[in-house]
Scaffold this active site. Structure first.
Site, mmCIF file in Angstrom:
data_model
loop_
_atom_site.group_PDB
_atom_site.id
_atom_site.type_symbol
_atom_site.label_atom_id
_atom_site.label_comp_id
_atom_site.label_asym_id
_atom_site.label_seq_id
_atom_site.Cartn_x
_atom_site.Cartn_y
_atom_site.Cartn_z
ATOM 1 N N ARG A 248 3.308 1.758 6.019
ATOM 2 C CA ARG A 248 4.640 1.327 6.438
ATOM 3 C C ARG A 248 5.160 2.261 7.518
ATOM 4 O O ARG A 248 4.536 3.275 7.832
ATOM 5 C CB ARG A 248 5.569 1.233 5.233
ATOM 6 C CG ARG A 248 5.894 2.504 4.545
ATOM 7 C CD ARG A 248 5.349 2.813 3.170
ATOM 8 N NE ARG A 248 4.681 1.881 2.341
ATOM 9 C CZ ARG A 248 5.189 1.292 1.251
ATOM 10 N NH1 ARG A 248 6.426 1.547 0.896
ATOM 11 N NH2 ARG A 248 4.470 0.497 0.522
ATOM 12 N N ASP B 172 10.923 3.079 4.897
ATOM 13 C CA ASP B 172 9.776 3.116 3.980
ATOM 14 C C ASP B 172 9.487 1.754 3.378
ATOM 15 O O ASP B 172 8.485 1.593 2.663
ATOM 16 C CB ASP B 172 10.004 4.155 2.878
ATOM 17 C CG ASP B 172 11.299 3.920 2.113
ATOM 18 O OD1 ASP B 172 12.367 4.069 2.732
ATOM 19 O OD2 ASP B 172 11.248 3.610 0.918
ATOM 20 N N ASP C 63 7.797 -4.660 -0.568
ATOM 21 C CA ASP C 63 8.693 -3.973 -1.501
ATOM 22 C C ASP C 63 9.901 -4.831 -1.892
ATOM 23 O O ASP C 63 10.969 -4.748 -1.290
ATOM 24 C CB ASP C 63 9.158 -2.629 -0.936
ATOM 25 C CG ASP C 63 8.040 -1.594 -0.976
ATOM 26 O OD1 ASP C 63 7.061 -1.816 -1.704
ATOM 27 O OD2 ASP C 63 8.142 -0.578 -0.286
#
Length: 699
Positions: free
Chosen positions: A258, A343, A353
């Protein structure tokens, strides 16, 4: 280690013989090899099995863990919380759970690894995907990365609850990294326990597959496995912790690198005083960049590897483009990520995520899906600018390899790519296929403005527009009347609007801000996100005042006027689509098909996820499986919801007892709302939220 591999090799050979009813010379030779070189034997078995079956078993997955061979690994072998300097990965150990039980699996995701349905029935299936047993060929590790969180550099973060298992190369030659999330402690767990629970894992599993089936680039979810191991969670941070079941999701992606992966080299940040653990190690930065471009941007590597500066610049441009297209896709289905920190931004331009995400119900450009985002940094309408800001941070992170002056000049590509992709998709959503006009953007803006004013449901409003035939059809006027009535039924009621204006800030905190505003307004600016939250509460209070005297009848009358105006504009625009049209019936059919291929009927609304979670926390996983099947066909008009009633869970059954963790009190990763009367009952999957769902909040 070899003894264990030998045992697993023997098991794999036995499975091979059972499947193919053979004790051929090849398999006998393989048995003889077990005692001499288990590792190479295992590789041979994998090859024999794949060539015979063109598929893999869990014991014969074609692992090729390129990341661990290409990037530096932490020399420390013990697993404890620490700063990891000079490394991209840390080796870790398995952390078993008790009685792993399959909640749900996605066959289409597992097929990326060449696994077929029969593997789900194998007794070790849950053991492998709970992290209880090591899949032969896998090498557990945790990835080190940093991140800007809510606009501030947080220093080292890393895989605090995730485990890299390895990379599987399938029969098509595709490389897929597999990862367990919720798998236990790593060097990056900080003060946490490295575990995830049932509610949040179900949400991640379902939304990963939902986003994929909407045609949006994303990580995939292969399995959701829960257990009898418990962890303590204070869901609403109100001093009432409960015990919840440890649950693990199998995530699949080309890579989990990432933007934050490259921020481990960041010097000390002047605002936060934090720095990356590998600051100054430019050689590793170059190593990471070369690995990333060669592996995931192969065309750029092949064309420009002799000129690294041009190569890095072209790589950056492509990341920016992909990110722009990705967020345009999100906007067009009304989806919010919730935590767009650096992130949580994939280096390959895929959705990654799934935390406190949310699909919009009632259209609101200031929609916040994450109740923890009290400053409103990650609202729906801010997503494009935040993603562009994150691209700026990536440019800063790699500036030791390529000057910032070069990469910053390319950031304008984001706006161009986002605008182009968003406009194209919106034209399809409105069925504007034949002609392209500059004014089409204004028509979209007016539609969204009307949605906002009337509180119309975003998904259902777009979907119903395909019910309109093209002007010139004999039933056009009656279709307009029907669509108008339907849209009005999807608009917010006065009571719903009033509920949305209820304060969410603690009354004592709100009172403190009010006092400061009157006595010492200069201090307010020092409160950062707290001030933003206060401003939003004031805006809600002002809106609530305007709603006090509004009646449902007067609102409906105004809503009808506004929608009649917009549909009249839309009709005039559609007339241009039928100009010189020789086959009106065929053109109408094509238009409807295109619109229904981009305007979903089913999305993972919070109330749908909450309903599935509540059932699962009581030990019934059938609703999770039912919702998954529904989300596999989000655009279909022909879905028979009744056909989902007898779904098989691949032989898995729940052993969850009646005091299932989280069964008492509302939850949903974590979501809050009084739904005890309704959850678990039959619900409509393509409607605006029911009354009980109005108070759901996800943090």
């Amino acid at each position: 280690m070899f003894r264990r591999l030998a045992a697993e090799t023997g098991t794999a050979i036995a499975r091979f013989e059972r499947k193919y009813h053979t004790t051929s010379l090849k398999t006998k030779l393989l048995r003889n090899l077990v005692g001499t070189s288990a590792f190479y034997t295992w590789r041979c078995i994998a090859g024999v099995h794949r060539s015979a079956n063109n598929m893999s078993t869990l014991e014969t997955l074609n692992f090729d863990n390129l990341a661990l061979r290409s990037l530096p690994i932490d020399s420390e072998k013990e697993v404890f919380t620490r700063q990891v300097s000079g490394a991209c990965f840390s080796k870790i150990n398995l952390s078993p759970v008790e009685n792993p039980t399959l909640v749900c699996h996605s066959l289409s995701a597992l097929s990326l690894l060449d696994l077929k349905e029969t593997e789900v029935q194998e007794k070790n299936f849950c053991e492998y995907f709970a992290g209880n047993k090591l899949i032969p060929g896998s090498e557990p590790a945790a990835h080190c990365y940093c991140g800007h969180q809510f606009g501030y550099f947080s220093g080292q973060l890393g895989d605090g609850a995730a485990m890299y298992l390895g990379e599987v190369v399938n029969k098509k030659g595709e490389r897929w990294e597999i990862q367990l999330k919720g798998s236990g402690l790593t060097p990056f767990s900080r003060t946490a326990d490295g575990r995830k629970v049932l509610r949040s894992t179900i949400r991640e599993f379902l939304c990963s597959e939902a986003i994929h089936n909407l045609g949006i680039p994303t990580t995939r979810a292969g399995t959701c496995v829960t257990s009898d191991t418990r962890v303590v969670r204070d869901i609403f941070y109100d001093g009432h912790p409960i015990q919840e079941r440890c649950t693990i999701v199998l995530r699949i992606a080309p890579t989990f690198l990432r933007f934050g992966s490259f921020e481990i080299f960041k010097p000390m940040d002047p605002e936060t005083g934090r720095k990356g653990p590998s600051v100054g190690k430019t050689d590793i930065l170059i190593q990471m960049l070369d690995y990333t471009v060669e592996t995931f941007y192969t065309e750029i590597w092949d064309r420009l590897k002799e000129d690294k500066q041009k190569m890095y610049l072209e790589f950056f441009r492509e990341v920016v483009k992909r990110t722009g297209r990705l967020v345009a896709e999100w906007q067009c289905v009304g989806w919010c990520h919730g935590v767009l920190n650096t992130d949580n931004m994939s280096i390959c331009g895929v959705t990654i995520d799934y935390g406190p995400y949310g699909f919009m119900d009632r259209y609101d450009p200031d929609f916040i899906c994450n109740a923890s985002d009290d400053g409103g940094r990650y609202t729906y309408q801010k997503q494009p600018e935040i993603c562009k800001w994150n691209c700026q941070k990536l440019a800063e992170a790699i500036q030791e390899a390529i000057p910032l002056s070069e990469t910053e000049k390319e950031l304008g590509i984001f706006d161009e790519e986002f605008s182009r992709h968003y406009t194209q998709k919106m034209r399809k959503k409105l069925g504007l296929l034949k002609t392209e006009l500059q004014e089409d953007g204004l028509l979209v803006e007016k539609l969204l403005e009307t949605m906002k004013t009337t509180g119309a449901d975003f998904t259902n409003t777009f979907r119903c527009l395909s019910r309109l035939p093209l002007p010139g059809n004999t039933d056009y006027d009656s279709a307009v009347a029907e669509v108008t009535e339907y849209i009005l039924s999807q608009c917010a009621t006065v009571e719903e609007l009033k509920l949305s204006c209820k304060p969410t800030m603690d009354p004592r905190q709100l009172q403190m801000f009010m006092m400061l505003m009157q006595t010492n307004p200069g201090l307010l600016n020092a409160l950062g996100r707290g001030l933003s939250a206060f401003v939003k509460e004031i805006e809600k209070m002002e809106k609530a005042k305007h709603l006090q005297d509004l009646t449902q009848k007067s609102k409906q009358e105004e809503d009808k006027k506004l929608w009649t105006e917009w549909l009249t504009q839309y009709t005039e625009r559609l007339k241009l689509e039928v100009k010189d049209c020789s086959d009106l019936e065929s053109a109408t059919k094509q238009r409807s098909e295109v619109m229904n291929s981009v305007n979903p009927r089913f999305i993972l609304r919070n109330y749908i996820a909450e309903n599935a979670i509540k059932a699962a926390e009581k030990g019934d996983y059938s609703e999770v499986q039912r919702v998954l099947k529904l989300l596999e066909n989000p655009f279909s008009e022909a879905v028979d919801l009744g056909s989902f009633s007898g779904l098989s869970l691949g032989g898995s059954t729940s052993t969850t007892d009646s005091d299932s963790a989280g069964a008492a009190g509302p939850s949903s990763g974590a979501s809050k709302g009084d739904n005890s009367q309704t959850c678990g009952e039959a619900i409509s999957y393509d409607c605006k939220p029911p009354e009980w769902a109005q108070g759901l909040r996800v943090t």
